[in-house]
Design a protein around this motif. Structure first.
Motif, PDB file in Angstrom:
ATOM      1  N   LYS A  52       6.436   7.167 -14.828  1.00  0.00           N
ATOM      2  CA  LYS A  52       5.029   6.953 -14.478  1.00  0.00           C
ATOM      3  C   LYS A  52       4.629   5.500 -14.732  1.00  0.00           C
ATOM      4  O   LYS A  52       3.949   4.876 -13.907  1.00  0.00           O
ATOM      5  N   GLU A  53       5.055   4.939 -15.866  1.00  0.00           N
ATOM      6  CA  GLU A  53       4.733   3.548 -16.181  1.00  0.00           C
ATOM      7  C   GLU A  53       5.380   2.598 -15.180  1.00  0.00           C
ATOM      8  O   GLU A  53       4.781   1.592 -14.783  1.00  0.00           O
ATOM      9  N   THR A  54       6.593   2.914 -14.757  1.00  0.00           N
ATOM     10  CA  THR A  54       7.295   2.081 -13.781  1.00  0.00           C
ATOM     11  C   THR A  54       6.578   2.115 -12.435  1.00  0.00           C
ATOM     12  O   THR A  54       6.431   1.089 -11.765  1.00  0.00           O
ATOM     13  N   GLU A  55       6.124   3.298 -12.044  1.00  0.00           N
ATOM     14  CA  GLU A  55       5.374   3.431 -10.787  1.00  0.00           C
ATOM     15  C   GLU A  55       4.094   2.596 -10.829  1.00  0.00           C
ATOM     16  O   GLU A  55       3.765   1.892  -9.864  1.00  0.00           O
ATOM     17  N   VAL A  56       3.380   2.680 -11.944  1.00  0.00           N
ATOM     18  CA  VAL A  56       2.119   1.946 -12.072  1.00  0.00           C
ATOM     19  C   VAL A  56       2.365   0.440 -12.043  1.00  0.00           C
ATOM     20  O   VAL A  56       1.628  -0.318 -11.387  1.00  0.00           O
ATOM     21  N   ALA A  57       3.398  -0.012 -12.735  1.00  0.00           N
ATOM     22  CA  ALA A  57       3.709  -1.449 -12.766  1.00  0.00           C
ATOM     23  C   ALA A  57       4.078  -1.957 -11.373  1.00  0.00           C
ATOM     24  O   ALA A  57       3.615  -3.025 -10.940  1.00  0.00           O
ATOM     25  N   ALA A  58       4.902  -1.188 -10.654  1.00  0.00           N
ATOM     26  CA  ALA A  58       5.288  -1.589  -9.297  1.00  0.00           C
ATOM     27  C   ALA A  58       4.068  -1.580  -8.378  1.00  0.00           C
ATOM     28  O   ALA A  58       3.890  -2.480  -7.540  1.00  0.00           O
ATOM     29  N   ALA A  59       3.213  -0.579  -8.551  1.00  0.00           N
ATOM     30  CA  ALA A  59       2.004  -0.488  -7.717  1.00  0.00           C
ATOM     31  C   ALA A  59       1.080  -1.675  -7.945  1.00  0.00           C
ATOM     32  O   ALA A  59       0.406  -2.136  -7.011  1.00  0.00           O
ATOM     33  N   ALA A  60       1.052  -2.181  -9.171  1.00  0.00           N
ATOM     34  CA  ALA A  60       0.202  -3.343  -9.470  1.00  0.00           C
ATOM     35  C   ALA A  60       0.659  -4.564  -8.676  1.00  0.00           C
ATOM     36  O   ALA A  60      -0.177  -5.338  -8.164  1.00  0.00           O
ATOM     37  N   TYR A  61       1.977  -4.741  -8.527  1.00  0.00           N
ATOM     38  CA  TYR A  61       2.491  -5.857  -7.728  1.00  0.00           C
ATOM     39  C   TYR A  61       2.143  -5.661  -6.255  1.00  0.00           C
ATOM     40  O   TYR A  61       1.818  -6.617  -5.548  1.00  0.00           O
ATOM     41  N   ILE A  62       2.226  -4.409  -5.808  1.00  0.00           N
ATOM     42  CA  ILE A  62       1.882  -4.126  -4.410  1.00  0.00           C
ATOM     43  C   ILE A  62       0.402  -4.365  -4.164  1.00  0.00           C
ATOM     44  O   ILE A  62      -0.003  -4.932  -3.139  1.00  0.00           O
ATOM     45  N   ALA A  63      -0.428  -3.964  -5.106  1.00  0.00           N
ATOM     46  CA  ALA A  63      -1.880  -4.121  -4.965  1.00  0.00           C
ATOM     47  C   ALA A  63      -2.295  -5.587  -4.891  1.00  0.00           C
ATOM     48  O   ALA A  63      -3.327  -5.916  -4.282  1.00  0.00           O
ATOM     49  N   GLU A  64      -1.483  -6.459  -5.483  1.00  0.00           N
ATOM     50  CA  GLU A  64      -1.784  -7.898  -5.427  1.00  0.00           C
ATOM     51  C   GLU A  64      -1.743  -8.444  -4.008  1.00  0.00           C
ATOM     52  O   GLU A  64      -2.284  -9.514  -3.736  1.00  0.00           O
ATOM     53  N   THR A  65      -1.101  -7.701  -3.101  1.00  0.00           N
ATOM     54  CA  THR A  65      -1.026  -8.152  -1.701  1.00  0.00           C
ATOM     55  C   THR A  65      -2.265  -7.749  -0.910  1.00  0.00           C
ATOM     56  O   THR A  65      -2.346  -8.001   0.292  1.00  0.00           O
ATOM     57  N   GLY A  66      -3.216  -7.090  -1.592  1.00  0.00           N
ATOM     58  CA  GLY A  66      -4.459  -6.731  -0.926  1.00  0.00           C
ATOM     59  C   GLY A  66      -4.563  -5.285  -0.526  1.00  0.00           C
ATOM     60  O   GLY A  66      -5.593  -4.856   0.018  1.00  0.00           O
ATOM     61  N   ARG A  67      -3.531  -4.502  -0.780  1.00  0.00           N
ATOM     62  CA  ARG A  67      -3.586  -3.079  -0.448  1.00  0.00           C
ATOM     63  C   ARG A  67      -4.402  -2.315  -1.485  1.00  0.00           C
ATOM     64  O   ARG A  67      -4.486  -2.722  -2.642  1.00  0.00           O
ATOM     65  N   GLY A  68      -4.951  -1.190  -1.072  1.00  0.00           N
ATOM     66  CA  GLY A  68      -5.732  -0.374  -1.988  1.00  0.00           C
ATOM     67  C   GLY A  68      -4.850   0.237  -3.067  1.00  0.00           C
ATOM     68  O   GLY A  68      -3.623   0.379  -2.891  1.00  0.00           O
ATOM     69  N   TRP A  69      -5.464   0.634  -4.168  1.00  0.00           N
ATOM     70  CA  TRP A  69      -4.688   1.119  -5.312  1.00  0.00           C
ATOM     71  C   TRP A  69      -3.930   2.404  -4.990  1.00  0.00           C
ATOM     72  O   TRP A  69      -2.745   2.532  -5.310  1.00  0.00           O
ATOM     73  N   PHE A  70      -4.572   3.356  -4.347  1.00  0.00           N
ATOM     74  CA  PHE A  70      -3.898   4.627  -4.075  1.00  0.00           C
ATOM     75  C   PHE A  70      -2.758   4.448  -3.075  1.00  0.00           C
ATOM     76  O   PHE A  70      -1.709   5.101  -3.182  1.00  0.00           O
ATOM     77  N   GLU A  71      -2.966   3.563  -2.103  1.00  0.00           N
ATOM     78  CA  GLU A  71      -1.878   3.259  -1.165  1.00  0.00           C
ATOM     79  C   GLU A  71      -0.728   2.584  -1.903  1.00  0.00           C
ATOM     80  O   GLU A  71       0.446   2.913  -1.673  1.00  0.00           O
ATOM     81  N   SER A  72      -1.048   1.662  -2.797  1.00  0.00           N
ATOM     82  CA  SER A  72      -0.029   0.944  -3.566  1.00  0.00           C
ATOM     83  C   SER A  72       0.776   1.908  -4.431  1.00  0.00           C
ATOM     84  O   SER A  72       2.008   1.823  -4.524  1.00  0.00           O
ATOM     85  N   LEU A  73       0.076   2.825  -5.055  1.00  0.00           N
ATOM     86  CA  LEU A  73       0.738   3.807  -5.921  1.00  0.00           C
ATOM     87  C   LEU A  73       1.645   4.721  -5.108  1.00  0.00           C
ATOM     88  O   LEU A  73       2.764   5.063  -5.534  1.00  0.00           O
ATOM     89  N   LYS A  74       1.192   5.089  -3.927  1.00  0.00           N
ATOM     90  CA  LYS A  74       1.996   5.951  -3.056  1.00  0.00           C
ATOM     91  C   LYS A  74       3.270   5.246  -2.605  1.00  0.00           C
ATOM     92  O   LYS A  74       4.357   5.829  -2.616  1.00  0.00           O
ATOM     93  N   ILE A  75       3.144   3.965  -2.232  1.00  0.00           N
ATOM     94  CA  ILE A  75       4.320   3.191  -1.809  1.00  0.00           C
ATOM     95  C   ILE A  75       5.326   3.082  -2.945  1.00  0.00           C
ATOM     96  O   ILE A  75       6.536   3.273  -2.754  1.00  0.00           O
TER      97      ILE A  75
END
Length: 244
Positions: free
Chosen positions: A77-100
């Motif tokens: 779960k922590e790894t998913e959240v950390a990766a999603a944070a990098y994805i979110a930096e590109t301007g994507r929404g948080w839930f989309e980032s978490l899903k990716i």
């Protein structure tokens, strides 16, 4: 109850020992590198340019794995959240980032699950001898409980273990609640239980839970990875049993 001795440190009146999995019992370096590289490749295919910084965040530098890095010690779960944070930096929404992030790690898991990581040399023999001595043994890992159970089945360790516990939706390392839950499941007091692990999180968790002691193991000889340990060993065979 037995006395466990490592180097010049003795832990008396011990009833149970909890082991971390990755980097402690399991030589998971190759598996974790491949998992991180595959997940990063999948994410980078959707978001070009994110690959290199994400690999660094995971703790991968070329073919080198940082044993204190994210992919080594964090829960899924922590790894998913950390990766999603990098994805979110590109301007994507948080839930989309978490899903990716979640889908990439799941797909990478399926890719690497075809092979299992080996036990470190001597791990099986140590578990056998500790079990024969009458100790309750368990695995307490930041991996999911499903991953822990698969590991136990793959290496036929169930005869020696009374607990196979990972991190799912509950607390994660270094939260002492995780250790206390494991002790409760085994029916032993934290003060009669040792923790053996390869990370600062293992040591901090056990200390905060008032464990009988913390044994840090570093197969690569980096004692700073297990700062806070009562004693640092380089191989599991250094855990010796002295009958009380």
């Amino acid at each position: 109850m037995v006395t466990i001795k490592c180097k010049n440190i003795a832990f008396s009146h011990i009833e149970a020992i909890l082991f971390d999995k990755n980097g402690t019992l399991e030589d998971s370096e190759s598996y974790l590198i491949t998992l991180a590289q595959k997940a990063t490749q999948i994410i980078d295919a959707q978001i070009p340019g994110i690959g290199e910084p994400l690999l660094m965040a995971f703790g991968i530098n070329g073919d080198f794995l940082d044993p204190a890095g994210l992919i080594s010690v964090a829960s899924r779960k922590e790894t998913e959240v950390a990766a999603a944070a990098y994805i979110a930096e590109t301007g994507r929404g948080w839930f989309e980032s978490l899903k990716i992030a979640r889908q990439a790690l799941e797909e990478a898991d399926q890719y690497v699950s075809k092979t299992s990581s080996p036990l470190f040399v001597g791990s099986l023999e140590v578990l056998q001898s500790l079990s024969v001595a009458g100790l309750k043994l368990g695995i307490l890992s930041a991996a999911t409980t499903e991953d822990v159970e698969k590991f136990v089945i793959n290496h036929q360790l169930s005869d020696y273990l009374q607990l196979e516990k990972g991190v799912d939706e509950g607390p994660s390392k270094p939260d002492p609640a995780l250790f206390l839950e494991a002790c409760q499941a085994l029916g032993v007091a934290p003060g009669a239980t040792l923790m053996v692990g390869d990370s600062v999180g293992d040591m901090q968790m056990a200390r905060d839970a008032k464990a009988a002691g913390c044994i840090g193991i570093t197969w690569i000889g980096r004692a700073d990875n297990v700062k806070g340990a009562d004693v640092v060993i380089n191989q599991l065979e250094e855990i010796q049993i002295i009958e009380d």
